[in-house]
Design an enzyme around this catalytic site. Sequence first.
Site, PDB file in Angstrom:
ATOM      1  N   SER A 206       0.811  -1.209   0.000  1.00 58.41           N
ATOM      2  CA  SER A 206       0.000   0.000   0.000  1.00 58.41           C
ATOM      3  C   SER A 206       0.851   1.268   0.000  1.00 58.41           C
ATOM      4  O   SER A 206       0.498   2.256  -0.644  1.00 58.41           O
ATOM      5  CB  SER A 206      -0.941   0.001   1.209  1.00 58.41           C
ATOM      6  OG  SER A 206      -1.781  -1.125   1.188  1.00 58.41           O
ATOM      7  N   HIS A 258       0.610   4.444   4.443  1.00 58.04           N
ATOM      8  CA  HIS A 258      -0.027   5.150   3.330  1.00 58.04           C
ATOM      9  C   HIS A 258       0.482   6.589   3.243  1.00 58.04           C
ATOM     10  O   HIS A 258       0.831   7.073   2.159  1.00 58.04           O
ATOM     11  CB  HIS A 258      -1.547   5.152   3.505  1.00 58.04           C
ATOM     12  CG  HIS A 258      -2.153   3.790   3.513  1.00 58.04           C
ATOM     13  ND1 HIS A 258      -3.478   3.553   3.817  1.00 58.04           N
ATOM     14  CD2 HIS A 258      -1.603   2.563   3.250  1.00 58.04           C
ATOM     15  CE1 HIS A 258      -3.734   2.262   3.744  1.00 58.04           C
ATOM     16  NE2 HIS A 258      -2.615   1.635   3.404  1.00 58.04           N
TER      17      HIS A 258
END
Length: 399
Positions: A206, A258
């Site tokens: 991610s 993230h």
Amino acid sequence: MIKEEKKKKGEIFMERDQSAAASNLEIKVVRPRRNDNLVHPAGQAPRTTRRRSYSSNYNPFKRWVSWLVPSFVVANIVVFVVTMFVNDCPKNSASCIARFLGRLSFQPLKENPLLGPSSATLEKMGALDVQRMVHKHQAWRMISCMWLHAGVFHLLANMLSLVFIGIRLEQEFGFVRIGLLYVLSGFGGSLLSSLFIQYGISVGASGALFGLLGSMLSEIIANWTMYENKLAALLTLIVIVIVNLAVGILPHVDNFAHIGGFLSGFLLGFVFLIRPQFKWLTQRNAPPGHVSTPVKSKHKTYQYVLWVLALIILIVGFTIGMVTLLRGVNLNDYCSWCHYLSCVPTSKWSCKSQQIYCLSSQLGNQLNLTCVSNGRNGTYSLLDGNPTRAQQLCAELCS
């Protein structure tokens, strides 16, 4: 009468012959080239330079064939299969999901609802574990964790995103720049995650995927003059980023990875994805004889400034972050509200981690256990012969 008619016919024949002769001496006037005032007779084609055909859809940039991003997808799938093979659920668990798969069957849903391996197997395969990086100098986990996934659903979501985002970027900018951007963004995500989440493990691509999103945003800013619908493209991308980051406030989602990946990719976009300004490209690819507006440099001043600033911030940020991490510093001690960036508690869920982690040290027949989260410690006798007693003691210490 007959002679006159013959005479007239002869004149007609002569006129036809003259016209036929004249047709062989046809004069052509062509558009003169530079230093060319010659008249070319029929049958001799003038030498003309071959001109490139131009259209409104002409693209001056090279279109690359995407092969690296598909290779990344295949590599992630292969690593997941190997992880499941190492996990060997039938051997280590009483109940497994899809037991007909044998060694590739999944852990029980109560242990892993994403259909994947156990946390112990992920840790063995190279999951992000701050305690092992700091105390056992396993910094390589910051890269290896990018290729691991917690389950089938986790893998599927990330690989679909990688295909939709990564292939287009690789086609436009090439495999070298996108490959470096992907790996460095994943490293930046792992670094920020390690500085704030120091207990438990973390896996997934991610951070690298958010790096690709960040680079798309900086690419629009850096190449602002080349876009027609600038604001529409910019606002659309910002909304996509905000929505994806908002999902990260749910529990059990590493939103710091993230954020770190996005910030790294945003800065790397200014380094790798800057393009020459449109006027310079128009002048360079203009047809012969076309006069275009003179351009002093193929890049604008603000592009150079962004390139230098982004490179400096990246180098300084990565250096300070690594030094801080390897010294065992927890940034939550200096930022009391930062944990809300990764999880916001509500009446529906709690943000307290369910991970239990103890450090152990052996002295003779005694095993000393220390809970990492609260510092409580206890001892366990190895002569008891009960291997699960150590796990129970660790759970008691951390409760």
